[in-house]
Scaffold this motif. Sequence first.
Motif, PDB file in Angstrom:
ATOM      1  N   UNK A 156      34.568  36.331  44.009  1.00  0.00           N
ATOM      2  CA  UNK A 156      35.430  37.430  44.394  1.00  0.00           C
ATOM      3  C   UNK A 156      36.094  38.118  43.211  1.00  0.00           C
ATOM      4  N   UNK A 157      35.531  37.937  42.021  1.00  0.00           N
ATOM      5  CA  UNK A 157      36.115  38.484  40.797  1.00  0.00           C
ATOM      6  C   UNK A 157      35.349  39.738  40.391  1.00  0.00           C
ATOM      7  N   UNK A 158      36.039  40.866  40.279  1.00  0.00           N
ATOM      8  CA  UNK A 158      35.400  42.129  39.931  1.00  0.00           C
ATOM      9  C   UNK A 158      35.582  42.433  38.447  1.00  0.00           C
ATOM     10  N   UNK A 159      34.839  43.422  37.972  1.00  0.00           N
ATOM     11  CA  UNK A 159      35.015  43.888  36.596  1.00  0.00           C
ATOM     12  C   UNK A 159      36.186  44.875  36.599  1.00  0.00           C
ATOM     13  N   UNK A 160      37.384  44.322  36.740  1.00  0.00           N
ATOM     14  CA  UNK A 160      38.591  45.116  36.960  1.00  0.00           C
ATOM     15  C   UNK A 160      39.105  45.797  35.704  1.00  0.00           C
ATOM     16  N   UNK A 161      38.719  45.308  34.545  1.00  0.00           N
ATOM     17  CA  UNK A 161      39.124  45.922  33.278  1.00  0.00           C
ATOM     18  C   UNK A 161      38.123  45.513  32.211  1.00  0.00           C
ATOM     19  N   UNK A 162      38.102  46.283  31.132  1.00  0.00           N
ATOM     20  CA  UNK A 162      37.139  46.037  30.074  1.00  0.00           C
ATOM     21  C   UNK A 162      36.315  47.290  29.826  1.00  0.00           C
ATOM     22  N   UNK A 188      36.686  51.411  36.406  1.00  0.00           N
ATOM     23  CA  UNK A 188      36.110  52.495  37.202  1.00  0.00           C
ATOM     24  C   UNK A 188      34.606  52.283  37.352  1.00  0.00           C
ATOM     25  N   UNK A 189      34.206  51.834  38.531  1.00  0.00           N
ATOM     26  CA  UNK A 189      32.796  51.567  38.797  1.00  0.00           C
ATOM     27  C   UNK A 189      32.204  52.589  39.766  1.00  0.00           C
ATOM     28  N   UNK A 190      32.847  53.739  39.876  1.00  0.00           N
ATOM     29  CA  UNK A 190      32.360  54.764  40.808  1.00  0.00           C
ATOM     30  C   UNK A 190      30.960  55.243  40.426  1.00  0.00           C
ATOM     31  N   UNK A 191      30.631  55.213  39.142  1.00  0.00           N
ATOM     32  CA  UNK A 191      29.311  55.675  38.700  1.00  0.00           C
ATOM     33  C   UNK A 191      28.190  54.791  39.217  1.00  0.00           C
ATOM     34  N   UNK A 192      28.526  53.558  39.606  1.00  0.00           N
ATOM     35  CA  UNK A 192      27.521  52.630  40.130  1.00  0.00           C
ATOM     36  C   UNK A 192      27.890  52.193  41.552  1.00  0.00           C
TER      37      UNK A 192
END
Length: 274
Positions: A156-162, A188-192
């Motif tokens: 449940x861990x997202x790429x929330x920063x980096x 910001x993962x809107x591109x994917x």
Amino acid sequence: MSGAERESEKTGWRASLALQFRHTPEKTVLASARHSGPLTVQRPFYPEGDTCHLYLLHPPGGIVGGDELDIRVTLEAESHALITMPGASKFYRSHGPQARLSQRFDLAKNTVLEWLPQDTIFFPGARATLHNVFHLQEGARLLAWDLFCLGRPVMGETFSHGEISSRLEIWKNDQPLLIERLHLTDGDLSAIAEQPWIGSLVFYPADETMLDDVREKLTPLETYAGATLTEGLLMVRFLSSDNLICQRAMREIWQTLRPQLLNKSPTFPRIWLT
């Protein structure tokens, strides 16, 4: 982050690996393997007799901020190498410095490269720059893929920063076939489409029949999948929330196209079966 990882981030690994493959009357051999730092390879395997299967070993514990890894692979005329890895590559979170991975592949005339790495996992907070360049000469054939995992979805861990910057280049006779770039930052993962898994496959040279076969294999990925054929380069891209679907689709596509591109049946690297 462990103490070793924190220490590595202060100084950073400087690692390089240069591989050279050569064709002989019996088989393709690894003619040269020069390395510095924590990059190396296992001894070659020959499950198909003439094709050289090689396992590349990344640094123990993964890659952290400040690391700089440089990999160069050269295939001399007529050689055929399949390169994979025993496990996933991991980019850990960074407190500032970027981790850099540069990989260049030079394919001489009538060579075959199958570049089939395992997953690349980017932990939240990772700052990574990746650059892959393939240079093909006349008669060279390429089968390659990449599968990126953003965060650790099963936890449940997202790429929330980096920050992730990835650049892919494919050249034929010093003319560009493909140059593309992916840049993700600040969560910001809107591109994917907010999907944690990004898959891409390239095959060259391909034709319309191969394109149709690939599109059929992409059906389980539904909306977030597509394939294009431009000047003989077949490019497959997809997004997903399920790594098992991704891995199954990629291997099925490779199994389908390998006989058509190479006139060889698909032979899985042993490490995939363990």
